[in-house]
Design a protein around this motif. Structure first.
Motif, PDB file in Angstrom:
ATOM      1  N   PHE A 511     -47.522  31.342 -74.281  1.00  0.00           N
ATOM      2  CA  PHE A 511     -47.235  29.910 -74.303  1.00  0.00           C
ATOM      3  C   PHE A 511     -48.413  29.066 -73.810  1.00  0.00           C
ATOM      4  O   PHE A 511     -48.338  27.847 -73.807  1.00  0.00           O
ATOM      5  CB  PHE A 511     -45.993  29.592 -73.458  1.00  0.00           C
ATOM      6  CG  PHE A 511     -44.707  30.076 -74.070  1.00  0.00           C
ATOM      7  CD1 PHE A 511     -44.074  29.319 -75.058  1.00  0.00           C
ATOM      8  CD2 PHE A 511     -44.131  31.275 -73.691  1.00  0.00           C
ATOM      9  CE1 PHE A 511     -42.882  29.751 -75.628  1.00  0.00           C
ATOM     10  CE2 PHE A 511     -42.936  31.711 -74.258  1.00  0.00           C
ATOM     11  CZ  PHE A 511     -42.308  30.953 -75.229  1.00  0.00           C
ATOM     12  N   GLY A 512     -49.484  29.708 -73.376  1.00  0.00           N
ATOM     13  CA  GLY A 512     -50.661  28.988 -72.918  1.00  0.00           C
ATOM     14  C   GLY A 512     -51.009  29.342 -71.479  1.00  0.00           C
ATOM     15  O   GLY A 512     -50.339  30.155 -70.805  1.00  0.00           O
ATOM     16  N   THR A 530     -47.697  21.731 -72.797  1.00  0.00           N
ATOM     17  CA  THR A 530     -47.743  21.869 -74.265  1.00  0.00           C
ATOM     18  C   THR A 530     -48.691  20.819 -74.841  1.00  0.00           C
ATOM     19  O   THR A 530     -48.786  19.692 -74.328  1.00  0.00           O
ATOM     20  CB  THR A 530     -46.335  21.687 -74.860  1.00  0.00           C
ATOM     21  OG1 THR A 530     -45.818  20.400 -74.506  1.00  0.00           O
ATOM     22  CG2 THR A 530     -45.393  22.780 -74.354  1.00  0.00           C
ATOM     23  N   ARG A 531     -49.361  21.173 -75.946  1.00  0.00           N
ATOM     24  CA  ARG A 531     -50.359  20.290 -76.546  1.00  0.00           C
ATOM     25  C   ARG A 531     -50.161  20.247 -78.071  1.00  0.00           C
ATOM     26  O   ARG A 531     -49.632  21.186 -78.675  1.00  0.00           O
ATOM     27  CB  ARG A 531     -51.763  20.785 -76.208  1.00  0.00           C
ATOM     28  CG  ARG A 531     -52.021  20.833 -74.687  1.00  0.00           C
ATOM     29  CD  ARG A 531     -53.408  21.354 -74.351  1.00  0.00           C
ATOM     30  NE  ARG A 531     -53.591  21.460 -72.911  1.00  0.00           N
ATOM     31  CZ  ARG A 531     -53.996  20.470 -72.131  1.00  0.00           C
ATOM     32  NH1 ARG A 531     -54.250  19.269 -72.658  1.00  0.00           N
ATOM     33  NH2 ARG A 531     -54.150  20.658 -70.841  1.00  0.00           N
ATOM     34  N   ASP A 532     -50.649  19.168 -78.622  1.00  0.00           N
ATOM     35  CA  ASP A 532     -50.568  19.049 -80.080  1.00  0.00           C
ATOM     36  C   ASP A 532     -51.810  19.684 -80.717  1.00  0.00           C
ATOM     37  O   ASP A 532     -52.622  20.323 -80.029  1.00  0.00           O
ATOM     38  CB  ASP A 532     -50.415  17.585 -80.496  1.00  0.00           C
ATOM     39  CG  ASP A 532     -51.570  16.717 -80.031  1.00  0.00           C
ATOM     40  OD1 ASP A 532     -52.628  17.276 -79.654  1.00  0.00           O
ATOM     41  OD2 ASP A 532     -51.429  15.473 -80.023  1.00  0.00           O
ATOM     42  N   GLN A 540     -44.189  19.496 -71.080  1.00  0.00           N
ATOM     43  CA  GLN A 540     -44.309  20.636 -70.164  1.00  0.00           C
ATOM     44  C   GLN A 540     -43.116  21.573 -70.367  1.00  0.00           C
ATOM     45  O   GLN A 540     -42.015  21.125 -70.705  1.00  0.00           O
ATOM     46  CB  GLN A 540     -44.350  20.165 -68.700  1.00  0.00           C
ATOM     47  CG  GLN A 540     -45.576  19.341 -68.329  1.00  0.00           C
ATOM     48  CD  GLN A 540     -45.416  18.726 -66.952  1.00  0.00           C
ATOM     49  OE1 GLN A 540     -44.539  17.877 -66.748  1.00  0.00           O
ATOM     50  NE2 GLN A 540     -46.228  19.167 -66.006  1.00  0.00           N
ATOM     51  N   ILE A 541     -43.336  22.870 -70.118  1.00  0.00           N
ATOM     52  CA  ILE A 541     -42.266  23.866 -70.197  1.00  0.00           C
ATOM     53  C   ILE A 541     -42.362  24.798 -68.989  1.00  0.00           C
ATOM     54  O   ILE A 541     -43.430  24.953 -68.376  1.00  0.00           O
ATOM     55  CB  ILE A 541     -42.315  24.686 -71.501  1.00  0.00           C
ATOM     56  CG1 ILE A 541     -43.624  25.492 -71.586  1.00  0.00           C
ATOM     57  CG2 ILE A 541     -42.131  23.800 -72.719  1.00  0.00           C
ATOM     58  CD1 ILE A 541     -43.652  26.461 -72.750  1.00  0.00           C
ATOM     59  N   LYS A 553     -38.614  30.860 -72.786  1.00  0.00           N
ATOM     60  CA  LYS A 553     -38.661  29.471 -72.331  1.00  0.00           C
ATOM     61  C   LYS A 553     -37.342  29.101 -71.680  1.00  0.00           C
ATOM     62  O   LYS A 553     -36.272  29.284 -72.260  1.00  0.00           O
ATOM     63  CB  LYS A 553     -38.938  28.556 -73.518  1.00  0.00           C
ATOM     64  CG  LYS A 553     -39.111  27.092 -73.113  1.00  0.00           C
ATOM     65  CD  LYS A 553     -39.611  26.230 -74.258  1.00  0.00           C
ATOM     66  CE  LYS A 553     -38.568  26.096 -75.351  1.00  0.00           C
ATOM     67  NZ  LYS A 553     -39.001  25.115 -76.398  1.00  0.00           N
ATOM     68  N   SER A 556     -37.789  22.482 -70.461  1.00  0.00           N
ATOM     69  CA  SER A 556     -38.904  21.696 -71.004  1.00  0.00           C
ATOM     70  C   SER A 556     -38.630  20.212 -70.847  1.00  0.00           C
ATOM     71  O   SER A 556     -37.465  19.785 -70.760  1.00  0.00           O
ATOM     72  CB  SER A 556     -39.125  22.029 -72.484  1.00  0.00           C
ATOM     73  OG  SER A 556     -38.008  21.629 -73.254  1.00  0.00           O
ATOM     74  N   THR A 558     -40.408  16.210 -72.197  1.00  0.00           N
ATOM     75  CA  THR A 558     -41.366  15.565 -73.101  1.00  0.00           C
ATOM     76  C   THR A 558     -41.535  14.102 -72.689  1.00  0.00           C
ATOM     77  O   THR A 558     -40.787  13.590 -71.838  1.00  0.00           O
ATOM     78  CB  THR A 558     -40.881  15.624 -74.560  1.00  0.00           C
ATOM     79  OG1 THR A 558     -39.600  14.977 -74.651  1.00  0.00           O
ATOM     80  CG2 THR A 558     -40.785  17.060 -75.044  1.00  0.00           C
TER      81      THR A 558
END
Length: 629
Positions: A511-512, A530-532, A540-541, A553, A556, A558
């Motif tokens: 997930f990064g 989280t990113r585009d 965020q998650i 997950k 989350s 947004t």
């Protein structure tokens, strides 16, 4: 002629004795041979008739000595008088006899006392069960009645023999004889029962006698010990013989009849645990049996802080339903707090500087802990095992050339002793980040130069141990003494016991790069941005990553909502995720630890990701430290 002695009148018994003596003397005279001289007038007495019927007339009473002559009493009356059972009878019973009556003629004395043969002394002595007559004073006189020549028996009821009655046998004798028999039967039965149980115990092998465990402590901290006591001393139990359901890591030790099960991690709340020991034997290793014990853990509770711009700040204690919240501590300004099994440690403000308070979990018995001086504290943490509180401290009047900045301080929660400042060599370094190692009194810290150290804060003679360089301390696992630290661009698992390390396993799916990592038994919580497609953050998650690397997950946000902190419960059963909603329009407060005014805590089931409740407040007591700005 008088019937009295010189001092007092004669009793009937004495008159009777005297008459018997005179009759005996007369009988001897009558038997004397002829030619003997004439008898004295005082001794001439006619022979007594054999029965009262043959003597219609009363015989003549012989003369008695005059008052000036001593009276000689025969032995027969004395023997009768002394041998009669009961108290000694007093003479002259009765009253009303005058002195003139005592001087009456012999004929009157004969009428008063008819011719009755005195009873033999032996016969009088054999009377039993005769009621004693009432005692009469010696100076009383007997009241006389007219003589009755035909009366052969005295009318005095005291001379009549009582009716014979058998002596009854006491009833309790039989009961006393039966009591030893009953007691013996009971003792015999008890001996048989004890012997039977002893035989059964030997034939069946060990059995569980008792189970002891602090269930509340078991869900709050690691290291809780369960004691199973068997019916007989146990042979050493191998950990392979023991199983726990639901699964939980443990260690085993055996001592006499006691089997110790130490849980190396906290347990889940509201759960029934079963411990099974297979093939347990006594010290003789002859007979095997299975030992099994169960216990129930209580439901979890959590402390939360609520700040109020218009009033006092409050620390609440609540269950996970949020309907039974209870205010515990209220103060004008509360910057931070931490909780142990017995204490609450609260950092407050007074006059623009920090004040550190310690109290029980109900907010009672407050006392102030001494600080190194006037100043400001941050990064408040506690050591459950070491009973210590630690924080970083900065002097109030610090300048570029004087004062202490971000020094690491620890002290006892009891308030004993002075605050202890961490030193490296002869210097007090400024600390960039630090954390207590769970289940110990050691502290892991990074100074401003990036050097990583570990030191036991309960030992005054201990020195810091260097562990290389590091940028951050992400978290420390419970029960394993393993820290997750970042070294450059790498995340590693560092064993604090021996200094060994290995790379932190990547998650699947990936997930990064995590911004923060919070370990729990069986995995970690990782917070990721989280990113585009262009690399701009979109939200965020929070993910759960198991020990095998599998990632799921959980939570989350947004838009303008921001995740401030994610902390697992002690066992990892639940997760507390702190969110600042609409951060753009959520201004920071004015405390020494400024945070957004509105904060919410989401309680999530770590295994399923199901959200259980949303609570107003932040800084949950499950977290090792407060949220970062």
């Amino acid at each position: 002629m008088s019937t009295d002695d010189a001092d007092h009148p004669l009793t009937r018994a004495e008159l009777r004795a005297r008459r018997a003596a005179e009759e005996a003397a007369a009988g001897v005279e009558a038997a004397a041979p002829e030619g003997s001289g004439p008898a004295e007038p005082s001794e001439a007495v006619a022979p007594r008739a054999s029965t009262a019927a043959d003597a219609p007339e009363a015989p003549q009473v012989p003369a008695v000595p005059t008052a000036d002559e001593p009276v000689t009493r025969s032995a027969a009356p004395e023997q009768v008088f002394d041998d009669t059972p009961g108290p000694r009878r007093t003479p002259n019973a009765g009253s009303g006899t005058s002195a003139s009556t005592a001087d009456a003629a012999p004929a009157q004395a004969e009428a008063e006392f008819p011719d009755i043969a005195p009873a033999p002394a032996a016969a009088a002595a054999t009377r039993v069960h005769q009621e004693d007559p009432p005692l009469v004073p010696d100076d009383a006189h007997v009241e006389e009645s007219p003589a009755d020549p035909q009366l052969e028996q005295p009318a005095d009821p005291r001379l009549e023999p009582p009716e014979w009655q058998p002596h009854p046998t006491p009833a309790p004798v039989a009961r006393r004889r039966r009591f030893p028999l009953v007691l013996g039967a009971v003792i015999g039965a008890l001996v048989l029962v004890v012997a039977a149980f002893g035989v059964i115990t030997l034939l069946q092998g060990p059995r569980v006698s008792s189970v002891k465990i602090d269930a509340q402590s078991a869900i709050d901290a690691s290291g809780t010990r369960m004691i199973i006591t068997a019916s007989q001393p146990l042979a050493k139990v191998d950990p392979k013989q023991v199983s726990v359901s639901p699964k939980a890591p443990f260690t085993v030790d055996t001592s006499g009849r006691n089997l110790g099960i130490r849980f190396t991690v906290p347990l889940d709340d509201d759960t029934t645990y079963t411990v099974t020991v297979k093939d347990a034997t006594g010290t003789d290793k002859q007979r095997q049996s299975t030992l099994q014990a169960t216990f129930q853990t209580p439901k979890s509770t959590i402390f939360l802080l609520q700040r109020n711009a218009d009033g006092d700040d409050t620390i609440f204690l609540t269950d996970l339903g949020g309907k039974n919240a209870v205010p515990v501590v209220q103060h004008e300004k509360i910057d931070d707090f931490r909780a142990t099994a017995d204490h609450l440690v609260v950092a407050t403000e007074k006059g623009g500087t920090s004040v550190l308070l310690v109290m029980d979990r109900k907010g009672k018995n407050q006392r102030e802990l001494k600080l190194p001086g006037p100043g400001f504290l941050s990064n408040l943490q506690v050591s459950e095992r070491g009973n210590l509180v630690g924080y970083t401290f900065t002097d109030k009047g610090i300048s570029a050339t004087s004062g202490r900045a971000s020094i690491l301080v620890s002290q006892s929660l009891t308030g004993d002793g002075e605050p202890q400042i961490v030193t490296v060599g002869d210097k007090m370094p400024s600390i960039a980040q630090w954390a207590f190692v769970p289940d110990s009194s050691s502290a892991l810290f990074i100074d401003f130069s990036g050097a990583l150290y570990v030191e036991d804060r309960s030992d005054a003679k201990a020195k810091p141990t260097a562990l290389g360089a590091a940028q951050t301390v992400e978290g420390i696992s419970r029960g394993t003494y393993t820290a997750i630290v970042s070294r450059g661009n790498d995340l590693v698992e560092l064993n604090l016991a021996d200094g060994s390390e290995k790379p932190l396993a990547a998650s699947t799916p990936d997930f990064g790069v995590p911004g923060t990592i919070a370990p729990f038994p069986g995995g970690t919580l990782r917070q990721v941005a989280t990113r585009d497609a262009t690399g701009l953050p979109t939200g965020q998650i929070v993910t759960r990553v198991d020990d095998d690397g599998k990632a799921t997950k959980l939570f989350s946000v947004t838009g303008s909502d921001a995740i401030m902190q994610a902390c697992p419960s002690p066992s990892g059963q639940y997760s507390a995720i702190v969110v600042a909603p609409k951060l753009v329009n959520n201004p920071y407060d004015q405390s020494l630890l400024p945070l957004p005014t509105t904060m919410q805590t989401h309680i999530v089931d770590t295994k399923t990701g199901k959200e259980l409740v949303v609570l107003a407040g932040f800084d949950p007591s499950w977290c090792a430290q407060a949220p970062h700005r």
